[in-house]
Write a protein that holds these residues in place. Structure first.
Motif, PDB file in Angstrom:
ATOM      1  N   ILE A 263      14.752   3.899  70.484  1.00  0.00           N
ATOM      2  CA  ILE A 263      13.946   3.262  69.392  1.00  0.00           C
ATOM      3  C   ILE A 263      12.771   2.497  70.526  1.00  0.00           C
ATOM      4  N   ARG A 264      11.710   1.851  70.182  1.00  0.00           N
ATOM      5  CA  ARG A 264      10.797   1.604  71.557  1.00  0.00           C
ATOM      6  C   ARG A 264      11.163  -0.221  71.724  1.00  0.00           C
ATOM      7  N   GLU A 265      11.091  -0.472  72.959  1.00  0.00           N
ATOM      8  CA  GLU A 265      10.802  -1.571  73.089  1.00  0.00           C
ATOM      9  C   GLU A 265       9.900  -2.016  74.166  1.00  0.00           C
ATOM     10  N   GLY A 266       9.119  -3.017  74.227  1.00  0.00           N
ATOM     11  CA  GLY A 266       8.443  -3.355  75.137  1.00  0.00           C
ATOM     12  C   GLY A 266       7.523  -2.328  75.500  1.00  0.00           C
ATOM     13  N   ASP A 267       6.734  -1.431  76.947  1.00  0.00           N
ATOM     14  CA  ASP A 267       5.990  -0.432  76.934  1.00  0.00           C
ATOM     15  C   ASP A 267       6.791   0.819  77.135  1.00  0.00           C
ATOM     16  N   GLY A 268       8.147   0.444  76.450  1.00  0.00           N
ATOM     17  CA  GLY A 268       8.809   1.860  76.966  1.00  0.00           C
ATOM     18  C   GLY A 268       9.552   2.446  75.281  1.00  0.00           C
ATOM     19  N   VAL A 269      10.490   2.836  75.881  1.00  0.00           N
ATOM     20  CA  VAL A 269      11.999   3.907  74.892  1.00  0.00           C
ATOM     21  C   VAL A 269      12.894   3.382  75.119  1.00  0.00           C
ATOM     22  N   VAL A 270      13.380   3.242  74.244  1.00  0.00           N
ATOM     23  CA  VAL A 270      14.676   3.119  75.057  1.00  0.00           C
ATOM     24  C   VAL A 270      16.255   3.930  74.774  1.00  0.00           C
ATOM     25  N   ILE A 271      16.641   4.699  75.740  1.00  0.00           N
ATOM     26  CA  ILE A 271      17.928   5.324  75.949  1.00  0.00           C
ATOM     27  C   ILE A 271      19.178   4.917  76.045  1.00  0.00           C
ATOM     28  N   VAL A 272      20.051   5.300  74.843  1.00  0.00           N
ATOM     29  CA  VAL A 272      21.152   4.684  74.968  1.00  0.00           C
ATOM     30  C   VAL A 272      22.178   5.121  76.617  1.00  0.00           C
ATOM     31  N   ALA A 273      22.698   4.136  76.608  1.00  0.00           N
ATOM     32  CA  ALA A 273      23.450   4.599  78.271  1.00  0.00           C
ATOM     33  C   ALA A 273      24.978   3.028  77.856  1.00  0.00           C
ATOM     34  N   GLY A 274      25.671   4.305  79.191  1.00  0.00           N
ATOM     35  CA  GLY A 274      26.877   3.820  79.718  1.00  0.00           C
ATOM     36  C   GLY A 274      28.188   4.305  78.608  1.00  0.00           C
ATOM     37  N   ALA A 275      29.122   4.351  79.189  1.00  0.00           N
ATOM     38  CA  ALA A 275      30.182   5.085  78.723  1.00  0.00           C
ATOM     39  C   ALA A 275      30.892   3.979  77.783  1.00  0.00           C
ATOM     40  N   GLU A 276      29.987   3.042  77.103  1.00  0.00           N
ATOM     41  CA  GLU A 276      31.019   2.040  76.138  1.00  0.00           C
ATOM     42  C   GLU A 276      29.994   1.851  75.516  1.00  0.00           C
TER      43      GLU A 276
END
Length: 315
Positions: A263-276
Motif C-alpha cells: 500500500i502507499r503511505e506518504g511519499d512511498g510504498v509499504v512493503i510488509v516486513a518482519g517474521a511476525e
C-alpha cells in the motif's frame, strides 16, 4: 621517533598525513596494491602517492610475509610502527620489531566491532555511538591495550557515509595524541574487556540482499548503512535487482507475508516486513527511492505503480 606506517585507503592516508605533520620521522610506508573489490574502490585516497610526494620509501604488498620486507623493516630501525586499515594479519616478528611496538588505529569503539566494516555493522545493529580506537597490537586481531579512544554519536537519520566522515576526522588528532603519549614513555594503557568483544567479517555484495523477515526498523538501518558510495541494499522485483536508496519505518501496522508490495503511505510504498507480520503486529518498510539495474534513480511510486507482488531475495 622513527616511524614505519602500514595502511591503505583513506584511513591509511589520514594516518600517514598525521605522521607527516608530526615531529616524528616517517622512514618507510607499506601499503596494498590497488584493488577491484567493491568496498576498496571507495574511500580510496592513495597512501602510496602521499608517501611518494614526501619522498618516503614505499613498499606495495598484499601480505607482510616476505624476506625483502623484513629486511627493509630491520634496515629502517623503527621506534614505532603505526597501522591503519592494513587488510591482512601482521605477524609477531613484525609488530614486535620496533622499540615501542606497533600502534593500530581501528574505526570502532573496541573491544566491540573488531575486524572489518565496523561502521556499517554498528549502524545495522542500532548502536548509539561509534568511534576510533588507537591500541597496541598483540597476537589477537584488534585486541591490544587501548591508548586513545574517542566516540561520536549516531543520529536517527545518519548513514554510513555520515559516520565515515565523522570518524575519519578523528584519526589525525588520535594519532597525534597517541604518538605524544608513547614518546613520553607511557606504557600504562587500558586492557580491553574481552567479555565485551565482538568480531565481524568483511562486507560482501551479498550482505546487502534484504531479508524481509527482518523487522522494518532493522531493514531501514541496513538501507542507511549501505548508502552511496557503498554498494546499496537491494531486493528483487519481478526477477530484477532493485537497489533501495531511501526507506523508513511505516506509520501504520500492516499484516501479511514479508516482502509483499502492499500500500502507499506518504511519499512511498509499504512493503510488509518482519517474521511476525502475519499476526498483524508489525510496521512495514516504506520504500521512498530506488535505483534500477540500468542505474536510474526514481521514486518508489514510479516503480511500484500497482500494488501486489513480492520483493524477494536472490534473482
Amino acid at each position: 621517533m622513527r616511524v614505519v606506517m602500514f595502511g591503505y585507503q583513506t584511513w591509511g592516508h589520514r594516518t600517514l598525513q598525521a605522521l607527516l605533520d608530526s615531529e616524528h620521522e616517517v622512514v618507510l610506508v607499506v601499503t596494498h596494491p590497488q584493488s577491484d573489490h567493491a568496498y576498496e574502490r571507495i574511500w580510496s585516497d592513495s597512501v602510496a602517492e602521499l608517501a611518494q610526494a614526501h619522498d618516503v620509501p614505499v613498499l606495495l604488498r598484499d601480505r607482510p610475509d616476505d624476506e625483502e620486507l623484513m629486511s627493509r623493516l630491520k634496515d629502517a630501525d623503527p621506534d614505532l610502527i603505526v597501522a591503519n586499515n592494513w587488510r591482512t594479519w601482521i605477524p609477531p616478528q613484525i609488530f614486535r620489531l620496533p622499540r615501542h611496538g606497533t600502534l593500530n588505529v581501528h574505526d570502532s569503539l573496541l573491544p566491540a566491532y573488531a575486524g572489518f566494516s565496523p561502521l556499517i555493522w554498528a549502524l545495522i545493529n542500532g548502536e548509539q555511538e561509534v568511534g576510533v580506537t588507537a591500541h597496541m597490537m598483540d597476537e589477537d586481531l584488534d585486541a591490544g591495550d587501548i591508548v586513545v579512544q574517542r566516540a561520536v554519536p549516531v543520529g536517527p537519520e545518519d548513514t554510513a557515509t555520515d559516520l565515515f566522515h565523522r570518524t575519519v576526522d578523528l584519526i589525525g588528532p588520535i594519532v597525534a595524541e597517541a604518538l605524544d603519549l608513547i614518546a613520553s614513555g607511557r606504557t600504562d594503557w587500558t586492557p580491553q574487556d574481552r567479555s565485551k568483544a565482538s568480531f565481524f567479517h568483511k562486507r560482501s555484495i551479498e550482505d546487502g540482499d534484504i531479508d524481509w523477515t527482518w523487522p522494518a526498523e532493522d531493514i531501514a538501518r541496513l538501507v542507511r548503512a549501505q548508502s552511496d558510495p557503498y554498494p546499496n541494499a537491494f531486493t528483487h522485483y519481478k526477477g530484477r535487482r532493485v537497489r533501495v536508496l531511501k526507506a523508513s519505518v511505516s506509520q501504520g501496522i500492516y499484516g501479511g507475508t514479508p516482502g509483499r508490495v502492499f500500500i502507499r503511505e506518504g511519499d512511498g510504498v509499504v512493503i510488509v516486513a518482519g517474521a511476525e507480520a502475519r499476526r498483524g503486529r508489525s510496521h512495514g518498510l516504506v520504500i521512498e527511492r530506488v535505483r534500477t539495474e540500468d542505474g536510474t534513480d526514481l521514486p518508489a511510486t514510479e516503480l511500484f505503480r500497482t500494488m501486489g507482488g513480492y520483493l524477494t531475495r536472490g534473482a
